[in-house]
Design a protein around this motif. Structure first.
Motif, PDB file in Angstrom:
ATOM      1  N   ARG A 163       0.997  -1.256  -0.135  1.00  0.00           N
ATOM      2  CA  ARG A 163       0.008  -0.015   0.050  1.00  0.00           C
ATOM      3  C   ARG A 163       1.051   1.210  -0.111  1.00  0.00           C
ATOM      4  N   LEU A 232      -3.005  -4.406  -3.525  1.00  0.00           N
ATOM      5  CA  LEU A 232      -2.766  -3.286  -3.279  1.00  0.00           C
ATOM      6  C   LEU A 232      -4.004  -2.513  -2.514  1.00  0.00           C
ATOM      7  N   ALA A 235      -5.643   2.160  -2.441  1.00  0.00           N
ATOM      8  CA  ALA A 235      -5.216   2.491  -3.602  1.00  0.00           C
ATOM      9  C   ALA A 235      -5.586   3.924  -3.913  1.00  0.00           C
ATOM     10  N   THR A 238      -2.842   6.473  -4.139  1.00  0.00           N
ATOM     11  CA  THR A 238      -1.579   6.453  -5.184  1.00  0.00           C
ATOM     12  C   THR A 238      -1.810   7.494  -6.331  1.00  0.00           C
ATOM     13  N   MET A 243      -0.072   4.061  -9.956  1.00  0.00           N
ATOM     14  CA  MET A 243      -0.862   2.998 -10.250  1.00  0.00           C
ATOM     15  C   MET A 243      -0.629   2.495 -11.520  1.00  0.00           C
ATOM     16  N   VAL A 258      -7.007  -4.600  -6.492  1.00  0.00           N
ATOM     17  CA  VAL A 258      -6.759  -3.259  -6.072  1.00  0.00           C
ATOM     18  C   VAL A 258      -8.028  -2.714  -4.934  1.00  0.00           C
ATOM     19  N   LEU A 275      -6.367   5.682  -8.230  1.00  0.00           N
ATOM     20  CA  LEU A 275      -7.294   4.723  -8.375  1.00  0.00           C
ATOM     21  C   LEU A 275      -8.495   5.408  -9.178  1.00  0.00           C
TER      22      LEU A 275
END
Length: 317
Positions: A163, A232, A235, A238, A243, A258, A275
């Protein structure tokens, strides 16, 4: 006229009512009805006939589960009530049919809501699944459970958990300890799932052997993950480049999950969530599953669902 439910066994009636009448008390408050018990007979009454029917339907469906020799908790009653309100109560029996895995104590782990069951199905049928929803929907826990089960069945050779460590900017070098000690605080939800299914000792042993790998997202760069179950978490935190980097690590014989909550983005300033952007780009690609869950799939305290709804209404104003 009140609706009457007759139950064959006094033990079944008590299981349905719950300790200290907790199950029927919850249903009374949730549907605004009155539920009275006398021996093996339960009556449901109220001014709103539709709510009376819904409460009765919940009790009848829960009774069928009890008659199959299964025990129910207040959480089961809460899930059934939520499904009744969403007109999906007929699927309640299905939630108790399929076991996902057993926990370290040998107890069955099963989906608690229709949304969770669909999420589990998506993970099993697709190599890449996005699980999006608020806290308490089980998106991370269920992914870890399936990962452990696939590892047990030799369907994958290892589990990779990661993560983004947003709070530390993924610049973990200044923190004391080795890599595991530095990143552990950010991966606690993933460890909770591992410990529930495998136990603490087995989890630690598999981590030592490298069968389970726990690492911050930055350490995924430049790798190809074959025959692995890769998760992950968080997310939404990110970046777009992170990503893209992560998704392109998918190797042969692997599954990638995810998970994230689009309403809990902690990225600084105007940075776009990887995401959110990836879902927009990939939602129409065959072979990729995007499963969204909402407050009806929350299996924590019933107030959590109401809190989520309250905040959602606020953001829509």
């Amino acid at each position: 006229m009140p609706n009457i439910i007759n139950i064959d066994s006094l033990d079944e009636a008590q299981a349905l009512i719950g300790a200290n009448d907790s199950h029927i008390t919850y249903l009374e408050e949730e549907f605004g009805v009155k539920i009275h018990t006398l021996g093996n007979e339960i009556t449901v009454s109220g001014d709103d006939e539709e709510n009376v029917e819904l409460a009765e339907d919940v009790l009848l469906h829960l009774l069928k589960i009890i008659q199959r020799g299964m025990s129910i908790s207040l959480r089961d009653v809460q899930s059934a009530a939520m499904m009744a309100k969403n007109d999906t109560i007929e699927y309640l029996q299905d939630l108790y049919n399929e076991e996902i895995a057993k926990d370290v104590k040998g107890k069955s782990i099963k989906a608690k809501t229709t949304g969770q069951r669909q999420y589990v199905d998506s993970i099993r049928k697709h190599d890449l699944t996005f699980g999006i929803g608020p806290a308490g929907t089980g998106k991370t826990f269920l992914a870890v459970v399936i990962a452990c089960q696939m590892l047990r069945e030799n369907q994958v050779k290892r589990i990779v958990l990661t993560r983004p460590a947003v709070e530390a900017g993924e610049n973990l070098g200044f923190l004391p300890g080795d890599l595991k000690e530095k990143v552990d605080p950010y991966l606690r939800p993933l460890y909770d799932g591992l410990h529930a299914v495998l136990g603490v000792e087995t989890t630690d042993r598999l981590i030592e052997r490298g069968v389970i790998e726990v690492a911050p997202l930055a350490y995924m760069r430049g790798r190809t993950l074959n025959e692995a179950f890769v998760i992950l978490d968080e997310a939404q935190n990110t970046t777009e480049m992170q990503m893209k980097m992560f998704l392109t690590r998918l190797g042969f014989g692997s599954k990638m999950i995810v998970t994230g909550d689009e309403t809990q983005i902690d990225l600084p300033g105007s940075t776009k969530s990887g995401l959110v952007e990836s879902v927009k780009r990939l939602e129409n690609i065959k072979g990729i599953a995007i499963k969204r869950m909402d407050e009806t799939d929350v299996v924590r305290h019933p107030l959590v669902s109401k809190i989520i709804l309250a905040y959602e209404k606020d953001t829509q104003l």
